[in-house]
Motif scaffolding. Structure first.
Motif, PDB file in Angstrom:
ATOM      1  N   SER A 154       0.842  -1.195   0.000  1.00  0.00           N
ATOM      2  CA  SER A 154       0.000   0.000   0.000  1.00  0.00           C
ATOM      3  C   SER A 154       0.875   1.241   0.000  1.00  0.00           C
ATOM      4  O   SER A 154       1.889   1.302   0.697  1.00  0.00           O
ATOM      5  CB  SER A 154      -0.921   0.010   1.228  1.00  0.00           C
ATOM      6  OG  SER A 154      -1.837  -1.064   1.159  1.00  0.00           O
ATOM      7  N   ARG A 155       0.498   2.213  -0.783  1.00  0.00           N
ATOM      8  CA  ARG A 155       1.252   3.463  -0.859  1.00  0.00           C
ATOM      9  C   ARG A 155       0.419   4.589  -0.271  1.00  0.00           C
ATOM     10  O   ARG A 155      -0.781   4.682  -0.524  1.00  0.00           O
ATOM     11  CB  ARG A 155       1.615   3.775  -2.308  1.00  0.00           C
ATOM     12  CG  ARG A 155       2.580   2.773  -2.921  1.00  0.00           C
ATOM     13  CD  ARG A 155       2.925   3.170  -4.361  1.00  0.00           C
ATOM     14  NE  ARG A 155       3.959   2.307  -4.915  1.00  0.00           N
ATOM     15  CZ  ARG A 155       3.724   1.144  -5.497  1.00  0.00           C
ATOM     16  NH1 ARG A 155       2.482   0.706  -5.590  1.00  0.00           N
ATOM     17  NH2 ARG A 155       4.716   0.417  -5.991  1.00  0.00           N
ATOM     18  N   TYR A 205      -4.534   6.253   0.567  1.00  0.00           N
ATOM     19  CA  TYR A 205      -3.834   4.989   0.380  1.00  0.00           C
ATOM     20  C   TYR A 205      -4.291   4.306  -0.913  1.00  0.00           C
ATOM     21  O   TYR A 205      -5.481   4.312  -1.243  1.00  0.00           O
ATOM     22  CB  TYR A 205      -4.075   4.061   1.573  1.00  0.00           C
ATOM     23  CG  TYR A 205      -3.443   4.556   2.851  1.00  0.00           C
ATOM     24  CD1 TYR A 205      -2.158   4.163   3.203  1.00  0.00           C
ATOM     25  CD2 TYR A 205      -4.120   5.443   3.685  1.00  0.00           C
ATOM     26  CE1 TYR A 205      -1.563   4.629   4.370  1.00  0.00           C
ATOM     27  CE2 TYR A 205      -3.531   5.917   4.847  1.00  0.00           C
ATOM     28  CZ  TYR A 205      -2.261   5.501   5.183  1.00  0.00           C
ATOM     29  OH  TYR A 205      -1.672   5.977   6.324  1.00  0.00           O
ATOM     30  N   SER A 206      -3.336   3.718  -1.608  1.00  0.00           N
ATOM     31  CA  SER A 206      -3.657   2.984  -2.835  1.00  0.00           C
ATOM     32  C   SER A 206      -2.746   1.770  -2.943  1.00  0.00           C
ATOM     33  O   SER A 206      -1.623   1.775  -2.426  1.00  0.00           O
ATOM     34  CB  SER A 206      -3.487   3.884  -4.062  1.00  0.00           C
ATOM     35  OG  SER A 206      -2.141   4.304  -4.189  1.00  0.00           O
TER      36      SER A 206
END
Length: 254
Positions: A167-168, A180-181
């Motif tokens: 997650s980034r 978050y993506s």
């Protein structure tokens, strides 16, 4: 009153959900192993396949004394990150015993191509999930959206591609928060092929080596095809580390 057949079909239906969405059934690898072993034991008991169940238990002993989740959690972190991998190990056994159908099996030529080329294609290289499917076609089974399983049509076993999506977090200006993506086409962390023991069948991608040993993985685990310069630098750094008294002190009991 429900019959034995009703119970059997209920367990088979449950099995399909367990292996495709294991995160709905277990929070960790150990818990996933308990769920899968119980379900397998119940089906074998119902069908009077006691010896075959014992054979599966014997086969799984190669993962070690702490169970199937042990090698995964030891190499890649906590047991909470290996639910899908544990489910994949049991999915192969369920399929071998005829309890689980898959979307596709690889005939001998396809299987031979996969096995013969997989180490050269993945060892120490970064490869994404999409590249795996483009090369080998539709998986036999996808577990938890990140473990791709390819099953041989014969008795050669399965090959597993373990992907890992990090997650980034990115700060959203003006909103005062983070968004978050997850990577939609995650990198492959490792490939697992049929072998006598876990380590022999584990092929780490470049990403997998970093996850397991950190960015300095090449110092203690150089690749066989590393350049002479890289090997010389790695040897020099190992020598410096060996001569650093702080390293030995760190290993001393307090």
């Amino acid at each position: 009153m429900r019959t034995v057949d009703d119970l059997r079909w209920r367990w088979l239906d449950e099995l399909r959900h367990v292996v495709t969405r294991p995160g709905m059934w277990a929070a960790g690898g150990r818990e996933m192993e308990t769920v899968a072993r119980t379900l397998l034991g119940n089906l074998c008991f119902l069908d009077e396949r006691d010896q075959e169940y014992e054979d599966v238990r014997e086969e799984l002993r190669r993962y070690g004394q702490v169970g199937v989740q042990g090698p995964f959690s030891t190499r890649f972190g906590t047991e909470h990150s290996c639910v899908d991998e544990v489910a994949s190990v049991f999915a192969e056994q369920f399929h071998r015993l005829g309890y689980l159908t898959v979307d596709r099996t690889l005939e001998a030529p396809e299987w031979g191509e996969l096995i013969s080329q997989v180490r050269d294609r993945f060892d120490g290289r970064d490869v994404r999930r999409g590249e795996v499917e483009a090369t080998y076609g539709r998986p036999s089974l996808v577990i938890g959206k990140r473990v791709l399983c390819y099953a041989s049509a014969g008795s050669a076993g399965w090959v597993f591609f373990d992907c890992f999506a990090e997650s980034r977090a990115a700060y959203v200006p003006g909103d005062g928060c983070y968004e978050y993506s997850a990577d939609e086409d995650p990198l492959v962390r490792d490939v697992r092929i049929p072998a006598d023991d876990f380590e022999s069948g584990l092929i780490l991608t470049l990403y997998g080596k970093v996850l397991r040993w950190g960015p300095g993985w090449w110092i203690h685990h150089p690749q066989a095809d590393a350049s002479p310069t890289t090997q010389a630098i790695a040897a020099q750094l190992r020598g410096i580390e060996a001569g650093d008294p702080s390293i030995s002190l760190r290993d001393c009991p307090h």
